[in-house]
Design a protein around this motif. Sequence first.
Motif, PDB file in Angstrom:
ATOM      1  N   ILE A 750       0.864  -1.200   0.000  1.00 28.39           N
ATOM      2  CA  ILE A 750       0.000   0.000   0.000  1.00 28.39           C
ATOM      3  C   ILE A 750       0.890   1.237   0.000  1.00 28.39           C
ATOM      4  CG2 ILE A 750      -1.770   1.270   1.280  1.00 28.39           C
ATOM      5  CD1 ILE A 750      -2.595  -1.425   2.510  1.00 28.39           C
ATOM      6  N   SER A 751       0.586   2.186  -0.900  1.00 28.00           N
ATOM      7  CA  SER A 751       1.373   3.419  -0.973  1.00 28.00           C
ATOM      8  C   SER A 751       1.132   4.274   0.264  1.00 28.00           C
ATOM      9  CB  SER A 751       1.012   4.209  -2.230  1.00 28.00           C
ATOM     10  OG  SER A 751      -0.286   4.748  -2.108  1.00 28.00           O
ATOM     11  N   LYS A 752       2.031   5.238   0.483  1.00 27.96           N
ATOM     12  CA  LYS A 752       1.922   6.080   1.666  1.00 27.96           C
ATOM     13  C   LYS A 752       0.651   6.925   1.656  1.00 27.96           C
ATOM     14  CE  LYS A 752       5.309   5.035   4.343  1.00 27.96           C
ATOM     15  NZ  LYS A 752       6.333   5.959   4.779  1.00 27.96           N
ATOM     16  N   ASP A 753       0.066   7.185   0.468  1.00 18.89           N
ATOM     17  CA  ASP A 753      -1.171   7.979   0.433  1.00 18.89           C
ATOM     18  C   ASP A 753      -2.408   7.091   0.404  1.00 18.89           C
ATOM     19  OD1 ASP A 753      -1.002   6.973  -2.087  1.00 18.89           O
ATOM     20  OD2 ASP A 753      -0.919   8.897  -3.123  1.00 18.89           O
ATOM     21  N   GLY A 754      -2.236   5.775   0.682  1.00 16.90           N
ATOM     22  CA  GLY A 754      -3.398   4.918   0.883  1.00 16.90           C
ATOM     23  C   GLY A 754      -3.869   4.178  -0.345  1.00 16.90           C
ATOM     24  N   GLY A 810       8.086   1.137   4.966  1.00 17.29           N
ATOM     25  CA  GLY A 810       9.228   1.495   4.146  1.00 17.29           C
ATOM     26  C   GLY A 810       9.204   2.979   3.834  1.00 17.29           C
ATOM     27  N   PRO A 811      10.217   3.511   3.189  1.00 20.82           N
ATOM     28  CA  PRO A 811      10.225   4.952   2.867  1.00 20.82           C
ATOM     29  C   PRO A 811       9.069   5.368   1.977  1.00 20.82           C
ATOM     30  CG  PRO A 811      12.423   4.008   2.618  1.00 20.82           C
ATOM     31  CD  PRO A 811      11.487   2.863   2.821  1.00 20.82           C
ATOM     32  N   HIS A 812       8.562   4.473   1.103  1.00 18.71           N
ATOM     33  CA  HIS A 812       7.555   4.873   0.136  1.00 18.71           C
ATOM     34  C   HIS A 812       6.279   4.043   0.222  1.00 18.71           C
ATOM     35  CE1 HIS A 812      11.508   5.910  -1.753  1.00 18.71           C
ATOM     36  NE2 HIS A 812      10.903   7.085  -1.853  1.00 18.71           N
ATOM     37  N   GLU A 839      12.182  -1.973  -1.442  1.00 18.13           N
ATOM     38  CA  GLU A 839      12.562  -0.579  -1.636  1.00 18.13           C
ATOM     39  C   GLU A 839      13.829  -0.459  -2.469  1.00 18.13           C
ATOM     40  OE1 GLU A 839      11.121   2.130  -1.026  1.00 18.13           O
ATOM     41  OE2 GLU A 839       9.548   1.721   0.450  1.00 18.13           O
ATOM     42  N   ALA A 840      14.760  -1.408  -2.285  1.00 19.63           N
ATOM     43  CA  ALA A 840      16.004  -1.352  -3.058  1.00 19.63           C
ATOM     44  C   ALA A 840      15.742  -1.548  -4.538  1.00 19.63           C
ATOM     45  CB  ALA A 840      16.982  -2.413  -2.541  1.00 19.63           C
ATOM     46  N   ASN A 841      14.800  -2.424  -4.874  1.00 17.93           N
ATOM     47  CA  ASN A 841      14.545  -2.739  -6.275  1.00 17.93           C
ATOM     48  C   ASN A 841      13.466  -1.855  -6.905  1.00 17.93           C
ATOM     49  OD1 ASN A 841      16.068  -5.406  -7.130  1.00 17.93           O
ATOM     50  ND2 ASN A 841      15.462  -5.668  -4.989  1.00 17.93           N
ATOM     51  N   PHE A 842      12.503  -1.378  -6.095  1.00 18.60           N
ATOM     52  CA  PHE A 842      11.360  -0.650  -6.679  1.00 18.60           C
ATOM     53  C   PHE A 842      11.130   0.728  -6.046  1.00 18.60           C
ATOM     54  CE2 PHE A 842      10.407  -5.176  -7.177  1.00 18.60           C
ATOM     55  CZ  PHE A 842      10.093  -5.260  -8.532  1.00 18.60           C
ATOM     56  N   GLY A 843      12.022   1.158  -5.157  1.00 12.21           N
ATOM     57  CA  GLY A 843      11.791   2.411  -4.429  1.00 12.21           C
ATOM     58  C   GLY A 843      11.562   3.604  -5.338  1.00 12.21           C
ATOM     59  N   ASP A 844      12.379   3.722  -6.402  1.00 12.20           N
ATOM     60  CA  ASP A 844      12.216   4.857  -7.326  1.00 12.20           C
ATOM     61  C   ASP A 844      10.850   4.811  -8.006  1.00 12.20           C
ATOM     62  OD1 ASP A 844      14.720   5.666  -6.651  1.00 12.20           O
ATOM     63  OD2 ASP A 844      15.706   4.817  -8.422  1.00 12.20           O
ATOM     64  N   VAL A 845      10.391   3.608  -8.347  1.00 11.07           N
ATOM     65  CA  VAL A 845       9.077   3.460  -8.985  1.00 11.07           C
ATOM     66  C   VAL A 845       7.984   3.825  -7.997  1.00 11.07           C
ATOM     67  CG1 VAL A 845       7.492   1.842 -10.084  1.00 11.07           C
ATOM     68  CG2 VAL A 845       9.945   1.693 -10.550  1.00 11.07           C
ATOM     69  N   PHE A 846       8.110   3.342  -6.718  1.00  7.98           N
ATOM     70  CA  PHE A 846       7.110   3.663  -5.698  1.00  7.98           C
ATOM     71  C   PHE A 846       6.983   5.172  -5.524  1.00  7.98           C
ATOM     72  CE2 PHE A 846       7.952  -0.567  -3.255  1.00  7.98           C
ATOM     73  CZ  PHE A 846       7.362  -1.265  -4.301  1.00  7.98           C
ATOM     74  N   ALA A 847       8.125   5.877  -5.485  1.00  7.95           N
ATOM     75  CA  ALA A 847       8.110   7.322  -5.193  1.00  7.95           C
ATOM     76  C   ALA A 847       7.371   8.108  -6.254  1.00  7.95           C
ATOM     77  CB  ALA A 847       9.547   7.838  -5.060  1.00  7.95           C
ATOM     78  N   LYS A 848       7.398   7.635  -7.507  1.00  8.63           N
ATOM     79  CA  LYS A 848       6.789   8.402  -8.614  1.00  8.63           C
ATOM     80  C   LYS A 848       5.568   7.707  -9.188  1.00  8.63           C
ATOM     81  CE  LYS A 848      10.792   8.345 -10.694  1.00  8.63           C
ATOM     82  NZ  LYS A 848      11.891   8.528 -11.671  1.00  8.63           N
TER      83      LYS A 848
END
Length: 883
Positions: A750-754, A810-812, A839-848
């Motif tokens: 689940i993303s940080k914005d739900g 996680g961070p994102h 997060e190591a493999n998909f963190g950049d994708v999660f953030a955007k």
Amino acid sequence: MLATRPTRAYRFGAIGLCALLAASLLLAFLAPPVRGDLPTETENGDASRTVTWTMGTGVGLALQGVDLEAGNVALPWNAQNLSWDRPGQFVANGSFDSTLAADLAGISLRADSTNHVVDGDFVSGTPWTFETSASGNVTAAWNTSAANAVFRHNSPKTEAQWDSLDANPGTWAGVNGIPWTNTTGPHEGTGMLGLNFTLGPGPGSWAGVQHQTVVNWSGSDRMVIWVLPPNSSPPLTFNITGTVGTSLRGSAARALVPGWQEIAVDLTELGASRGNLISLTLRVMGQNVPSGTVYFDDLRTGNAKQFDEAARVRQTVVKTNATAPALGSAVLRVNWSTPSATGVVRVDGVVDVTGPSGSAVKTFPMSSGMTWRTSLLDFSATTALPGLYNVSVGIRVITDNTSSSSVEVRADDVSLLFPNRHNGTYLSSAIAMGAASEFLRVTWAFDASGPATLRAALRTGNDSSPGSPTWSPWQVWTTTGAQPAGLPPASFFQVRVDLMTVNASVTPVLRGMSLDARHHSAGGSVTSAAFSIPTAEAGTFLHWRKLQVRSRIPVGTALSFEIGDGTYWKPVTADGNVSDANSTTISWRATLGTADGLVTPTLERVDLVYEYLGPIVRVELRWAGWPGRIVLPSGGVVKFTALALDAGSHLVSKEPSRFDWNTNDTRGQIGIDGTYKAGEPGDHIVNVRFLGTSRSAVVSVHVLASGTWIDVLIGYGPYWLAILTLGAVGYSGYRFGIRRTSVIDDVFLISKDGRLMMHNTRRMRADRDEDILSGMLTAILAFLKDSDPEENGELTRFEIGGKTTMLERGPHAYLVAVYSGRVPRRAGKNLKRFMTSLEANFGDVFAKWSGDREDLQDLKAFTGRFVSRFRFRPPRRINGRAA
């Protein structure tokens, strides 16, 4: 088996959207239907066909509360027009300062309406003192019948006719002109004295008629005569001259105008001694008149009546409070009527207010006429202090003539007001629009001019607390009429109106306001007409496979689907799986909803795919141990099963009698039921063909010679089989025991914005567990919303329906795992290790992440590493990505 769950993102508002869809369904069935596109059918090449509905025209769809727009189904714009055209509507929706008042005319600055003049309407007359002028020429009295004050002056004429000028018996002689008597159109009597004259170009040119005898005017100070000059001529003037002794004297020249005019001459201008006037001459003067005629008539003499007097009504006014000296702080009002005013030089109204702050007198001319007129007089500067004030209202009559004179003036409704108006503000509460709306136009109706001004303002916001960060700045208008609103779209608006004046006797008036806005309707639906599999294809129909849509679902909107056959409606899960629908007739229904009136979901296309039994395209062979290698001793037997399949891998036939079997094993045998008995050692093939077609299948068989070591193994095969079976059972028991203590049923990311980014489950038919998923997801989202896992970053653990749920931050994103049975002690570290790897493999994708599922297509396989192992081990990375 793990299945990736829904293709659209969930927010914390998931529960609200469910309620929104329910309301949308109700609205959908209340609106009148329209029609849309007919479906088309296309072949997919895998024994399936796709039925496609597009939204371009008005055939084949029933639309309830939605519109077709540019090839899409969308929620329509609804006008939301608000009108406050009565003061009560402003009052009901807000509050205003105590300096404001509301009545039928509108909202205005409140005034003190106290009249400090007692009996201002002269009902009794007793509070008033009625004062006649000093010489008695002008009187003041109470008119009891009409209930007003009346002022009068009457006096007879003091003049007498000296010469009627009806004839000229030689008394008048022409000088620079020719006199004659004209009896046509005299001003008075039977005739008049005419003078034909010529005036040269030089200054001082004149012509006249001269009296032939000595004149004694010592007893008179006025001469009055009627004069009629030419209708068209250069400017002319008139005067008289006379000789006293040897001295020639003249009166002041008077300008002549067209038509009969009465000219009064002050005889004192001829000197004090007028008993022996010689050569008395009536003269006209001018230049460049080649020919003209002037007439004289009714010459009179007498003594002028001269006076300048005033009569008043008076009373004392008590003022208890101090007021501002600014203009408009004290206003005296009086109504006047002048039935007659003749034979006088002038009649003026006179109002006098005297008291502790000083004295002021206001005068103004009064014209004759019965119509009542109102005078508003400002006494602000001389009435600021409290105390006793003497208020008088009257008229001043000026006379200087010899004719009879008559004056009557009436006064009524006298008031002295101290309005004490102050600026004020109306402020409404936050007015709900029912949905986020666009504001198109505002229309203001108010009166404000001169010293009175009005400033109207609006602002908009998205909550019911005006001034919060969601609210816009004020937009201000100072002119009336319809104007662009220029306001940001929002769910609420607020009204502010400032009423101002620099004159306490003048107020702006707010009469009304209207606001034109629009927002998308809350919900609607589109339903397809029933589609039936064509009769020629109905016999081969198997079932429906999936529903696919092309749509746009902005944040705050929802789009859901149902299918049915005319007797029921069934919701379609998010993955569009409809494989349990096997009716040859089908319809679909899409329900659109929005919680944001500014946006709408849109539906461009709907595809329903169904499978059918097609022609045979291939044959497959199966056997015990398939698809492993077949090794037999000579004389050994294996049973083959032949399957005839279509392009969709549907079984067309496995009836042995419909197959033709053969083998190249010359000593072997193959029966019509597919039983093969090995013969010659070596490698052989078994071939099968579906009768009547060229569709066939081939399998290789390795035949061993009898008596080889493998025969020993084969001879003891049952024992080896038992050993292997016991080993497999033991290992499986071990695995089962371990997994019973740590089975992962579901994994949510689940993303940080739900928003739900991914859901994996071990259930075979996750689409049938919609209620389980919905309840589980709702509970998780509620926990995330109400708790604060951000504070310490610790693993959070809670129960859902008898299952243990563990959450890692996680961070994102949030990672949530749902366990059945006892959760092992290593589960927390395992979950943290997996979150770190994610997060190591998909963190950049999660953030955007924009919500597009295509951006997360590798997640399913990656998550499989977590749920399929007792302990998660991060994958080997190649070029920065997991291998």
